[in-house]
Design a protein around this motif. Structure first.
Motif, PDB file in Angstrom:
ATOM      1  N   SER A  17      25.347  14.596  53.893  1.00  0.00           N
ATOM      2  CA  SER A  17      26.023  15.331  52.821  1.00  0.00           C
ATOM      3  C   SER A  17      25.607  16.799  52.791  1.00  0.00           C
ATOM      4  O   SER A  17      26.306  17.635  52.236  1.00  0.00           O
ATOM      5  N   LYS A  18      24.472  17.124  53.439  1.00  0.00           N
ATOM      6  CA  LYS A  18      24.017  18.510  53.547  1.00  0.00           C
ATOM      7  C   LYS A  18      24.413  19.130  54.885  1.00  0.00           C
ATOM      8  O   LYS A  18      23.982  20.227  55.212  1.00  0.00           O
ATOM      9  N   GLY A  19      25.181  18.400  55.701  1.00  0.00           N
ATOM     10  CA  GLY A  19      25.625  18.918  56.988  1.00  0.00           C
ATOM     11  C   GLY A  19      24.639  18.723  58.114  1.00  0.00           C
ATOM     12  O   GLY A  19      24.771  19.331  59.172  1.00  0.00           O
ATOM     13  N   ILE A  20      23.642  17.872  57.912  1.00  0.00           N
ATOM     14  CA  ILE A  20      22.646  17.584  58.952  1.00  0.00           C
ATOM     15  C   ILE A  20      22.999  16.226  59.560  1.00  0.00           C
ATOM     16  O   ILE A  20      22.889  15.197  58.898  1.00  0.00           O
ATOM     17  N   PHE A  21      23.438  16.241  60.808  1.00  0.00           N
ATOM     18  CA  PHE A  21      23.973  15.034  61.434  1.00  0.00           C
ATOM     19  C   PHE A  21      23.027  14.403  62.465  1.00  0.00           C
ATOM     20  O   PHE A  21      23.388  13.428  63.095  1.00  0.00           O
ATOM     21  N   ASN A  22      21.850  14.950  62.633  1.00  0.00           N
ATOM     22  CA  ASN A  22      20.939  14.411  63.640  1.00  0.00           C
ATOM     23  C   ASN A  22      19.630  13.907  63.037  1.00  0.00           C
ATOM     24  O   ASN A  22      18.601  13.893  63.683  1.00  0.00           O
ATOM     25  N   TYR A  23      19.683  13.481  61.776  1.00  0.00           N
ATOM     26  CA  TYR A  23      18.513  12.905  61.123  1.00  0.00           C
ATOM     27  C   TYR A  23      18.779  11.421  60.896  1.00  0.00           C
ATOM     28  O   TYR A  23      19.760  11.054  60.252  1.00  0.00           O
ATOM     29  N   TYR A  24      17.914  10.593  61.435  1.00  0.00           N
ATOM     30  CA  TYR A  24      18.102   9.147  61.371  1.00  0.00           C
ATOM     31  C   TYR A  24      16.966   8.481  60.617  1.00  0.00           C
ATOM     32  O   TYR A  24      15.818   8.914  60.700  1.00  0.00           O
ATOM     33  N   LYS A  25      17.282   7.408  59.911  1.00  0.00           N
ATOM     34  CA  LYS A  25      16.263   6.614  59.222  1.00  0.00           C
ATOM     35  C   LYS A  25      15.664   5.560  60.143  1.00  0.00           C
ATOM     36  O   LYS A  25      14.479   5.275  60.073  1.00  0.00           O
ATOM     37  N   HIS A  26      16.519   4.946  60.969  1.00  0.00           N
ATOM     38  CA  HIS A  26      16.085   3.852  61.839  1.00  0.00           C
ATOM     39  C   HIS A  26      16.885   3.868  63.132  1.00  0.00           C
ATOM     40  O   HIS A  26      17.998   4.380  63.167  1.00  0.00           O
ATOM     41  N   THR A  27      16.333   3.264  64.144  1.00  0.00           N
ATOM     42  CA  THR A  27      17.105   2.870  65.317  1.00  0.00           C
ATOM     43  C   THR A  27      16.996   1.352  65.404  1.00  0.00           C
ATOM     44  O   THR A  27      16.075   0.755  64.834  1.00  0.00           O
ATOM     45  N   PHE A  28      17.935   0.736  66.082  1.00  0.00           N
ATOM     46  CA  PHE A  28      17.917  -0.729  66.139  1.00  0.00           C
ATOM     47  C   PHE A  28      18.559  -1.234  67.417  1.00  0.00           C
ATOM     48  O   PHE A  28      19.273  -0.511  68.105  1.00  0.00           O
ATOM     49  N   CYS A  29      18.289  -2.481  67.698  1.00  0.00           N
ATOM     50  CA  CYS A  29      18.927  -3.211  68.782  1.00  0.00           C
ATOM     51  C   CYS A  29      19.486  -4.483  68.163  1.00  0.00           C
ATOM     52  O   CYS A  29      18.760  -5.221  67.487  1.00  0.00           O
TER      53      CYS A  29
END
Length: 114
Positions: A17-29
């Motif tokens: 919502s702030k325009g930051i598209f490369n911040y992730y909380k988790h990765t998963f398989c």
């Protein structure tokens, strides 16, 4: 594990919502339903989904389109969007061949089903 098209990531909704598209909380398989070794569960429900081809520099346009669709249909966003890498750097070095699926968990209007 490589090449199985079952890797993904959970975006941070507030960062998007702030325009930051490369911040992730988790990765998963993704694992089979009968697997007993896991530490993260994706919520069951409805997801607005868009699959696109090409590099990851398309995030702004993808999210603008998804959120516009969600707003027009009066859905309610329930949580953080996820992405699943169908074809990525582990299958090809050519960005134009990447296939990524973005999913946003939503609540439908009362009484509406898909």
């Amino acid at each position: 594990m490589l090449g199985n098209s079952n890797f993904g990531a959970v975006f941070d909704f507030h960062s998007i919502s702030k325009g930051i598209f490369n911040y992730y909380k988790h990765t998963f398989c993704l694992v089979d339903e009968d697997s007993s070794d896991y530490n993260f569960i994706l919520d069951e429900g409805y997801y607005v989904t868009y699959t696109y081809k090409g590099g990851y520099n398309q995030y702004r346009q993808v999210f603008e389109m998804l959120y516009k669709f969600i707003k027009i249909n009066k859905y309610t966003i329930l949580g953080d969007p996820i992405e699943i890498y169908k074809i990525d750097v582990y299958e090809t070095a050519i960005e134009d061949e990447y296939v990524t699926q973005v999913q946003v968990p939503v609540k439908l209007l009362s009484g509406l089903t898909l």
